[in-house]
Design a protein around this motif. Sequence first.
Motif, PDB file in Angstrom:
ATOM      1  N   LEU A 144      45.418  70.314  67.346  1.00  0.00           N
ATOM      2  CA  LEU A 144      45.934  71.583  67.841  1.00  0.00           C
ATOM      3  C   LEU A 144      45.298  72.754  67.105  1.00  0.00           C
ATOM      4  N   ASP A 145      45.370  73.923  67.717  1.00  0.00           N
ATOM      5  CA  ASP A 145      44.898  75.157  67.097  1.00  0.00           C
ATOM      6  C   ASP A 145      45.794  75.487  65.906  1.00  0.00           C
ATOM      7  N   ALA A 146      45.196  75.747  64.762  1.00  0.00           N
ATOM      8  CA  ALA A 146      45.974  75.998  63.555  1.00  0.00           C
ATOM      9  C   ALA A 146      46.170  77.479  63.264  1.00  0.00           C
ATOM     10  N   LYS A 147      45.482  78.355  63.967  1.00  0.00           N
ATOM     11  CA  LYS A 147      45.530  79.780  63.661  1.00  0.00           C
ATOM     12  C   LYS A 147      46.877  80.390  64.042  1.00  0.00           C
ATOM     13  N   GLY A 148      47.725  80.645  63.032  1.00  0.00           N
ATOM     14  CA  GLY A 148      48.980  81.346  63.249  1.00  0.00           C
ATOM     15  C   GLY A 148      50.064  80.564  63.959  1.00  0.00           C
ATOM     16  N   ALA A 149      49.837  79.312  64.260  1.00  0.00           N
ATOM     17  CA  ALA A 149      50.825  78.521  65.003  1.00  0.00           C
ATOM     18  C   ALA A 149      51.709  77.735  64.039  1.00  0.00           C
ATOM     19  N   VAL A 150      52.934  77.491  64.478  1.00  0.00           N
ATOM     20  CA  VAL A 150      53.861  76.629  63.747  1.00  0.00           C
ATOM     21  C   VAL A 150      54.318  75.554  64.724  1.00  0.00           C
ATOM     22  N   TYR A 151      54.176  74.303  64.314  1.00  0.00           N
ATOM     23  CA  TYR A 151      54.501  73.172  65.180  1.00  0.00           C
ATOM     24  C   TYR A 151      55.653  72.370  64.594  1.00  0.00           C
ATOM     25  N   ASP A 152      56.555  71.934  65.450  1.00  0.00           N
ATOM     26  CA  ASP A 152      57.614  71.002  65.075  1.00  0.00           C
ATOM     27  C   ASP A 152      57.226  69.645  65.642  1.00  0.00           C
ATOM     28  N   ALA A 153      57.092  68.659  64.756  1.00  0.00           N
ATOM     29  CA  ALA A 153      56.709  67.309  65.174  1.00  0.00           C
ATOM     30  C   ALA A 153      57.841  66.350  64.834  1.00  0.00           C
ATOM     31  N   ALA A 166      60.309  63.749  60.779  1.00  0.00           N
ATOM     32  CA  ALA A 166      60.112  65.080  61.341  1.00  0.00           C
ATOM     33  C   ALA A 166      59.325  65.903  60.346  1.00  0.00           C
ATOM     34  N   ASP A 167      58.548  66.849  60.862  1.00  0.00           N
ATOM     35  CA  ASP A 167      57.773  67.719  60.009  1.00  0.00           C
ATOM     36  C   ASP A 167      57.553  69.037  60.750  1.00  0.00           C
ATOM     37  N   GLN A 168      57.543  70.122  59.988  1.00  0.00           N
ATOM     38  CA  GLN A 168      57.176  71.414  60.556  1.00  0.00           C
ATOM     39  C   GLN A 168      55.848  71.792  59.933  1.00  0.00           C
ATOM     40  N   ILE A 169      54.869  72.047  60.776  1.00  0.00           N
ATOM     41  CA  ILE A 169      53.529  72.313  60.310  1.00  0.00           C
ATOM     42  C   ILE A 169      53.224  73.768  60.568  1.00  0.00           C
ATOM     43  N   GLY A 170      52.985  74.527  59.509  1.00  0.00           N
ATOM     44  CA  GLY A 170      52.588  75.916  59.626  1.00  0.00           C
ATOM     45  C   GLY A 170      51.094  75.967  59.681  1.00  0.00           C
ATOM     46  N   GLY A 171      50.527  76.372  60.814  1.00  0.00           N
ATOM     47  CA  GLY A 171      49.094  76.316  61.009  1.00  0.00           C
ATOM     48  C   GLY A 171      48.363  77.571  60.607  1.00  0.00           C
ATOM     49  N   ALA A 172      48.986  78.509  59.888  1.00  0.00           N
ATOM     50  CA  ALA A 172      48.303  79.740  59.494  1.00  0.00           C
ATOM     51  C   ALA A 172      47.145  79.421  58.565  1.00  0.00           C
ATOM     52  N   THR A 173      45.983  80.008  58.862  1.00  0.00           N
ATOM     53  CA  THR A 173      44.817  79.801  58.009  1.00  0.00           C
ATOM     54  C   THR A 173      44.327  81.103  57.456  1.00  0.00           C
TER      55      THR A 173
END
Length: 133
Positions: free
Chosen positions: A103-112, A126-133
Amino acid sequence: MPSIVKHPHRVMAALALVLIPAGALATIATADQSVGPARCEIRVTPEGDMVSLEALAYADRKVSGTYSFHVESAGQTGSTNIEQGGAFSAAPGRPASLGAVTLDAKGAVYDARLEVTVDGKSIGCADQIGGAT
Protein backbone atom coordinates in the motif's frame (compact mmCIF):
# COMPACT_ATOMS: atom_id res chain seq x y z
CA MET A 1 -26.43 2.01 64.10
CA PRO A 2 -27.28 -1.69 64.33
CA SER A 3 -25.05 -4.26 62.58
CA ILE A 4 -26.86 -6.66 60.26
CA VAL A 5 -23.90 -9.02 59.94
CA LYS A 6 -22.82 -10.54 63.25
CA HIS A 7 -19.51 -11.96 61.98
CA PRO A 8 -18.12 -9.74 59.19
CA HIS A 9 -14.75 -11.57 59.14
CA ARG A 10 -16.49 -14.86 58.33
CA VAL A 11 -18.51 -13.21 55.55
CA MET A 12 -15.32 -11.76 54.03
CA ALA A 13 -13.57 -15.15 54.24
CA ALA A 14 -16.52 -16.86 52.56
CA LEU A 15 -16.55 -14.24 49.77
CA ALA A 16 -12.83 -14.72 49.25
CA LEU A 17 -13.30 -18.48 48.92
CA VAL A 18 -15.93 -17.88 46.24
CA LEU A 19 -14.21 -15.06 44.33
CA ILE A 20 -10.65 -16.44 44.18
CA PRO A 21 -11.64 -19.56 42.17
CA ALA A 22 -13.85 -17.40 39.92
CA GLY A 23 -10.89 -15.12 39.21
CA ALA A 24 -8.66 -18.12 38.51
CA LEU A 25 -11.19 -19.50 36.02
CA ALA A 26 -11.34 -16.14 34.23
CA THR A 27 -7.53 -16.14 33.98
CA ILE A 28 -7.48 -19.72 32.64
CA ALA A 29 -10.15 -18.90 30.03
CA THR A 30 -8.18 -15.87 28.83
CA ALA A 31 -4.92 -17.82 28.70
CA ASP A 32 -6.60 -20.64 26.77
CA GLN A 33 -7.58 -18.26 23.96
CA SER A 34 -4.03 -17.06 23.42
CA VAL A 35 -2.28 -20.42 23.80
CA GLY A 36 -2.81 -23.14 21.26
CA PRO A 37 -1.29 -24.91 18.33
CA ALA A 38 -1.06 -21.69 16.27
CA ARG A 39 -0.29 -18.00 16.56
CA CYS A 40 -0.56 -15.14 14.10
CA GLU A 41 1.51 -12.16 13.02
CA ILE A 42 1.05 -9.17 10.73
CA ARG A 43 4.53 -8.42 9.38
CA VAL A 44 5.04 -4.79 8.32
CA THR A 45 7.85 -3.99 5.87
CA PRO A 46 8.49 -0.43 4.63
CA GLU A 47 9.48 -0.34 0.95
CA GLY A 48 10.29 3.25 -0.05
CA ASP A 49 7.02 5.17 -0.41
CA MET A 50 5.08 1.92 0.05
CA VAL A 51 4.42 -0.43 2.97
CA SER A 52 3.95 -4.18 2.69
CA LEU A 53 1.70 -6.09 5.11
CA GLU A 54 1.95 -9.88 5.27
CA ALA A 55 -0.39 -12.12 7.27
CA LEU A 56 1.44 -15.09 8.80
CA ALA A 57 0.45 -18.14 10.84
CA TYR A 58 2.89 -20.14 12.98
CA ALA A 59 2.18 -23.62 14.31
CA ASP A 60 3.51 -25.83 17.11
CA ARG A 61 2.34 -28.89 15.18
CA LYS A 62 0.92 -29.57 11.72
CA VAL A 63 -2.43 -27.76 11.52
CA SER A 64 -4.99 -26.64 9.00
CA GLY A 65 -7.68 -24.04 9.40
CA THR A 66 -9.08 -20.84 7.97
CA TYR A 67 -8.09 -17.20 8.09
CA SER A 68 -9.51 -13.75 7.47
CA PHE A 69 -7.21 -10.79 6.75
CA HIS A 70 -8.76 -7.33 6.64
CA VAL A 71 -7.00 -4.01 5.94
CA GLU A 72 -8.80 -0.67 5.89
CA SER A 73 -8.10 3.04 5.97
CA ALA A 74 -9.86 6.30 5.31
CA GLY A 75 -7.99 9.47 4.50
CA GLN A 76 -7.80 12.57 2.34
CA THR A 77 -6.63 10.60 -0.70
CA GLY A 78 -9.37 7.98 -0.49
CA SER A 79 -10.16 4.80 1.35
CA THR A 80 -8.90 1.24 1.37
CA ASN A 81 -10.95 -1.84 2.19
CA ILE A 82 -9.20 -5.14 1.47
CA GLU A 83 -10.52 -8.58 2.51
CA GLN A 84 -8.58 -11.79 2.03
CA GLY A 85 -9.39 -15.19 3.46
CA GLY A 86 -9.55 -18.91 2.94
CA ALA A 87 -8.07 -22.19 4.04
CA PHE A 88 -4.44 -22.73 5.06
CA SER A 89 -2.01 -25.32 6.39
CA ALA A 90 1.02 -24.69 8.61
CA ALA A 91 3.75 -26.81 10.17
CA PRO A 92 6.40 -26.20 12.82
CA GLY A 93 9.44 -24.26 11.64
CA ARG A 94 7.70 -22.85 8.55
CA PRO A 95 5.29 -19.95 8.93
CA ALA A 96 2.40 -20.03 6.48
CA SER A 97 2.06 -16.85 4.41
CA LEU A 98 -1.70 -16.28 4.36
CA GLY A 99 -1.96 -13.08 2.37
CA ALA A 100 -0.10 -9.88 1.53
CA VAL A 101 -0.82 -6.36 0.38
CA THR A 102 1.41 -3.45 -0.64
CA LEU A 103 0.00 0.00 0.00
CA ASP A 104 0.92 3.66 -0.36
CA ALA A 105 2.69 4.77 2.81
CA LYS A 106 2.57 8.54 2.30
CA GLY A 107 0.38 10.00 5.05
CA ALA A 108 -1.89 6.96 5.29
CA VAL A 109 -2.88 5.07 8.43
CA TYR A 110 -4.05 1.48 8.03
CA ASP A 111 -5.90 -0.79 10.44
CA ALA A 112 -5.02 -4.44 9.83
CA ARG A 113 -6.78 -7.40 11.46
CA LEU A 114 -5.99 -11.08 11.09
CA GLU A 115 -8.08 -13.90 12.50
CA VAL A 116 -6.84 -17.48 12.35
CA THR A 117 -9.12 -20.40 13.26
CA VAL A 118 -7.62 -23.81 14.08
CA ASP A 119 -9.39 -26.70 15.82
CA GLY A 120 -12.46 -24.50 16.30
CA LYS A 121 -10.48 -21.86 18.24
CA SER A 122 -9.85 -18.37 16.88
CA ILE A 123 -6.69 -16.36 17.45
CA GLY A 124 -6.56 -12.73 16.48
CA CYS A 125 -3.88 -10.15 15.68
CA ALA A 126 -4.35 -6.46 15.00
CA ASP A 127 -2.03 -3.62 14.11
CA GLN A 128 -2.35 0.03 13.19
CA ILE A 129 0.23 1.09 10.66
CA GLY A 130 1.04 4.77 10.33
CA GLY A 131 2.38 5.18 6.82
CA ALA A 132 3.72 8.75 7.17
CA THR A 133 7.16 9.08 5.63
